[in-house]
Design a protein around this motif. Structure first.
Motif, mmCIF file in Angstrom:
data_model
loop_
_atom_site.group_PDB
_atom_site.id
_atom_site.type_symbol
_atom_site.label_atom_id
_atom_site.label_comp_id
_atom_site.label_asym_id
_atom_site.label_seq_id
_atom_site.Cartn_x
_atom_site.Cartn_y
_atom_site.Cartn_z
ATOM 1 N N LEU A 177 11.438 8.585 -6.610
ATOM 2 C CA LEU A 177 11.038 8.299 -4.711
ATOM 3 C C LEU A 177 10.743 6.961 -4.771
ATOM 4 C CD1 LEU A 177 9.135 11.194 -3.761
ATOM 5 C CD2 LEU A 177 11.075 11.266 -3.655
ATOM 6 N N SER A 178 9.798 6.672 -5.325
ATOM 7 C CA SER A 178 9.972 4.704 -6.215
ATOM 8 C C SER A 178 11.104 4.801 -6.514
ATOM 9 C CB SER A 178 9.023 4.444 -6.854
ATOM 10 O OG SER A 178 8.990 4.917 -8.316
ATOM 11 N N ALA A 179 11.817 4.933 -7.305
ATOM 12 C CA ALA A 179 13.863 4.170 -7.109
ATOM 13 C C ALA A 179 14.671 4.138 -5.903
ATOM 14 C CB ALA A 179 14.254 4.949 -8.220
ATOM 15 N N TYR A 180 14.399 5.025 -5.508
ATOM 16 C CA TYR A 180 14.915 5.091 -4.130
ATOM 17 C C TYR A 180 14.864 4.481 -2.955
ATOM 18 C CZ TYR A 180 17.531 9.114 -5.266
ATOM 19 O OH TYR A 180 18.251 10.034 -6.117
ATOM 20 N N LYS A 181 13.319 4.365 -2.961
ATOM 21 C CA LYS A 181 12.782 3.104 -1.899
ATOM 22 C C LYS A 181 12.913 1.631 -2.435
ATOM 23 C CE LYS A 181 8.708 2.758 0.627
ATOM 24 N NZ LYS A 181 9.131 2.516 1.728
ATOM 25 N N ILE A 182 13.265 1.475 -3.541
ATOM 26 C CA ILE A 182 13.231 0.177 -3.994
ATOM 27 C C ILE A 182 15.222 0.047 -3.564
ATOM 28 C CG2 ILE A 182 14.531 -0.990 -5.908
ATOM 29 C CD1 ILE A 182 11.210 -1.727 -5.196
ATOM 30 N N ALA A 183 15.496 1.076 -3.839
ATOM 31 C CA ALA A 183 17.728 1.177 -3.052
ATOM 32 C C ALA A 183 17.611 1.160 -1.588
ATOM 33 C CB ALA A 183 18.006 2.326 -3.289
ATOM 34 N N GLU A 189 0.765 -0.971 0.165
ATOM 35 C CA GLU A 189 -0.094 -0.134 0.106
ATOM 36 C C GLU A 189 0.824 1.759 -0.136
ATOM 37 O OE1 GLU A 189 -3.000 -0.371 -0.755
ATOM 38 O OE2 GLU A 189 -3.690 1.624 -0.474
ATOM 39 N N GLU A 190 1.762 0.694 0.999
ATOM 40 C CA GLU A 190 2.989 2.898 1.225
ATOM 41 C C GLU A 190 3.505 3.009 -0.336
ATOM 42 O OE1 GLU A 190 5.846 2.480 4.405
ATOM 43 O OE2 GLU A 190 6.868 3.444 2.762
ATOM 44 N N CYS A 191 3.965 1.320 -1.466
ATOM 45 C CA CYS A 191 4.783 1.209 -2.297
ATOM 46 C C CYS A 191 3.296 2.099 -3.573
ATOM 47 C CB CYS A 191 4.868 0.093 -3.228
ATOM 48 S SG CYS A 191 6.416 -0.235 -2.141
ATOM 49 N N ALA A 192 2.218 1.820 -3.154
ATOM 50 C CA ALA A 192 1.376 2.402 -4.225
ATOM 51 C C ALA A 192 1.266 3.654 -4.417
ATOM 52 C CB ALA A 192 -0.158 1.176 -4.128
ATOM 53 N N ARG A 193 1.217 3.661 -2.686
ATOM 54 C CA ARG A 193 0.552 5.574 -2.429
ATOM 55 C C ARG A 193 1.645 6.498 -3.498
ATOM 56 N NH1 ARG A 193 -4.306 6.654 0.021
ATOM 57 N NH2 ARG A 193 -5.522 4.915 0.583
ATOM 58 N N LEU A 194 2.931 6.060 -3.157
ATOM 59 C CA LEU A 194 4.228 6.579 -3.376
ATOM 60 C C LEU A 194 3.863 7.401 -5.099
ATOM 61 C CD1 LEU A 194 6.290 7.596 -2.385
ATOM 62 C CD2 LEU A 194 7.891 5.644 -2.745
ATOM 63 N N ILE A 195 3.566 5.715 -5.656
ATOM 64 C CA ILE A 195 3.622 5.516 -6.911
ATOM 65 C C ILE A 195 3.099 7.154 -7.966
ATOM 66 C CG2 ILE A 195 2.721 4.463 -9.740
ATOM 67 C CD1 ILE A 195 4.227 1.774 -8.024
ATOM 68 N N SER A 196 1.657 6.602 -7.088
ATOM 69 C CA SER A 196 0.703 7.081 -7.095
ATOM 70 C C SER A 196 1.048 9.142 -6.757
ATOM 71 C CB SER A 196 -0.740 7.137 -6.348
ATOM 72 O OG SER A 196 -2.059 7.003 -7.229
ATOM 73 N N GLU A 197 1.191 9.423 -5.667
ATOM 74 C CA GLU A 197 1.811 10.706 -5.722
ATOM 75 C C GLU A 197 2.425 11.054 -6.490
ATOM 76 O OE1 GLU A 197 2.946 11.793 -1.678
ATOM 77 O OE2 GLU A 197 1.169 10.722 -0.941
ATOM 78 N N GLU A 198 3.614 10.521 -7.321
ATOM 79 C CA GLU A 198 4.964 11.216 -7.994
ATOM 80 C C GLU A 198 3.843 11.227 -9.291
ATOM 81 O OE1 GLU A 198 8.458 9.072 -7.513
ATOM 82 O OE2 GLU A 198 8.045 7.195 -7.907
ATOM 83 N N SER A 199 3.464 10.342 -9.517
ATOM 84 C CA SER A 199 3.052 10.063 -11.196
ATOM 85 C C SER A 199 1.993 10.747 -11.397
ATOM 86 C CB SER A 199 2.952 8.633 -11.594
ATOM 87 O OG SER A 199 2.724 7.750 -11.397
#
Ligand code: NAP
Length: 473
Positions: free
Chosen positions: A181-187, A78-88
């Motif tokens: 932001l999602s790329a940094y999260k993956i790192a 859910e956190e990942c999905a919201r991050l994607i949604s907010e930035e894109s």
């Protein structure tokens, strides 16, 4: 929130930061580091130093790291999905689907890490080859530069980082400026999973300035790029002898033959045309419908498009939200306007509010109009009719692009003919061109790019084939 660089397993501050805004609300969501040339060099150096550690890491350890990353993403879905949604500005339900696919992509990468192998070569098949035993192995290339676009910020990063780590390479990743932001999260997940420092570095900043350092540096052995054809061409022309994979754009087409059950296929066609605001490299842009079913097709498409909920990407019900930039809305609208000036009929949509362009349907577009012959990358689709199936295939092939094409037909002969004659990287019979699962070979012909992704296929392009031959006494 301040987003720093990720180099050699640590957070690195830099001199300059750029504000990042949510495309739907316009609100600032982060200050993102703009890597200097020295920062990018440092990232390459870290990746080069970690290359030996990664090349010597056992396959099962690489597989474990990738599986753990898949698990962490799943846990924080859910956190990942919201991050994607907010930035894109990707609607939340589509963002969740992207997170689920990202989990699959890393899972496939984990599985493929265990399956990288060569083959034995029957050397005595050639005169002079007698008395020899030979086999091949696949070795990692070393440092790979990965440059990714905004439209699938987590899964398209996974399509590069997953196979690169599976094969024992190291990476410098440059995500799109709008979706870092999602790329940094993956790192951070890779770090937690135990990936050695330097094996994955993330640097943000302008595409050209970061890209030029990556493309130029001799220590980088391969550039894998997903993005627009213009940038892809620039990379190809400047990458020298480096390996290059280019996953570029398209103006994907769908053929709908007579006899197709339209009410059954229409929800899927609408999804293929408008999901993620049409900002999908295999979004349906051109539809060729048999003239006998064209009227029914158009009225059903318009009706189904009218059901879409347009608005806030974080609303559970939203299907279509803001495009990535105001400039892209204006570009799409001016192309729609030009097509109408040239005689096309606008039967649905066409208007915009802030950065949201309503789903738009055009009829009878000329093949030379930009909405047809260029990549539109917007929630706009157009329908033209045909009466001869061969002519429909010719129309699809007229394009300078060739990523995927879809064909709905009940006629087996026509299906085989389409599969044989369509000049694209993937033909989807009885489905839309927008279909993709993450282990299938995926990539384009013509200006849609070179090389294939899909974990197993990406690994082939991220490894060097070495021959070992023993001469026996
Ligand atoms: P883009 O403008 O080409 O940007 C892609 C990436 O390249 C970004 O990280 C960008 O950085 C960077 N970049 C820009 N100029 C560069 C340069 N001179 N040298 C090196 N890197 C540079 O594409 P986009 O708008 O993000 O994405 C949309 C495009 O991607 C569409 O054409 C779409 O079809 C294509 N796409 C293809 C696939 C596929 O698998 N075939 C999948 C998804 C998307 P900045 O963000 O900092 O500019």
């Amino acid at each position: 929130m301040k987003q720093n660089l990720w180099i050699n397993g640590i957070i690195v501050e830099t001199k300059s930061y750029r504000p990042l805004s949510n495309p739907f609300t316009g609100e600032k969501i982060a200050e993102v580091a703009e890597a200097s040339k020295e920062d990018v060099k440092r990232a390459i150096e870290s990746a080069a130093e970690a290359a030996r550690v990664m090349a010597e890491m056992d396959a099962h350890k690489r597989a474990d790291i990738l599986r753990k990353v898949a698990d962490y993403i799943q846990e924080e879905r859910e956190e990942c999905a919201r991050l994607i949604s907010e930035e894109s500005s990707k609607p939340l339900k589509a963002a969740r689907a992207e997170v689920d696919r990202t989990v699959m992509t890393y899972t496939f990468a984990s599985e493929e890490a265990r399956r990288i192998h060569g083959e034995t070569i029957p050397m005595d098949a050639a005169p002079g080859g007698e008395g020899r035993v030979a086999y091949t192995v696949r070795e990692p290339l070393g440092v790979i530069a990965a440059i990714t676009p905004f439209n699938f910020p987590m899964n398209l990063v996974a399509h590069k980082v997953g196979p690169a780590i599976a094969a024992g390479n190291t990476i410098v990743l440059k995500p799109a400026s709008q979706t870092p932001l999602s790329a940094y999260k993956i790192a951070s997940y890779f770090h937690k999973a135990g990936l050695p420092a330097g094996a994955l570095n993330v640097v943000t900043g302008s595409g050209k300035s970061v890209g030029d350092v990556l493309i130029d540096d001799e220590r980088v052995k391969k550039v894998t790029f997903t993005g627009s054809p213009e940038v892809g061409k620039y990379i190809r022309e400047n990458a020298g002898l480096k390996r290059v994979t280019l996953e570029l754009g398209s103006n994907s087409a769908l053929i709908v033959d007579e006899g197709t059950d339209l009410s059954k296929v229409m929800p899927r066609i609408v999804m293929g045309a408008f999901s993620n605001q049409g900002q999908v490299c295999i979004s349906i842009q051109r539809i060729y419908v048999h003239e006998r079913i064209a009227d029914e097709f158009v009225s059903l498409l318009v009706e189904e498009s009218g059901q879409l909920r347009v608005g806030d990407p974080l609303d559970e019900e939203t299907d279509v939200a803001a495009m990535i930039s105001a400039g892209d809305v204006n570009r799409a609208k001016s192309w729609i306007h030009d097509a109408v000036e040239n005689g096309a009929e606008l039967v649905f949509g066409g208007e915009s509010e802030h950065q949201v362009l309503k789903p738009t349907v055009l009829l009878n577009v000329r093949s030379t109009d930009k909405v047809s012959c260029e990549e539109l990358f917007a929630p706009v689709v157009h329908i033209n009719t045909f009466n001869d199936f061969d002519e429909a295939i010719d129309r699809v092939n007229e394009s300078k692009f060739g990523l995927q094409a879809g064909v709905y037909t009940k006629d087996l002969q026509k299906a085989f003919k389409a599969a044989r004659r369509l000049h694209v990287g993937g033909v989807m019979i009885n489905d839309i061109p927008t279909f993709r699962v993450d282990h299938m070979p995926y990539g384009g012909v013509k200006q849609s790019g070179t090389g294939r992704e899909g974990i197993k296929y990406a690994i082939e392009e991220m490894t060097e084939l070495k021959l070992v031959a023993f001469k026996l006494d």
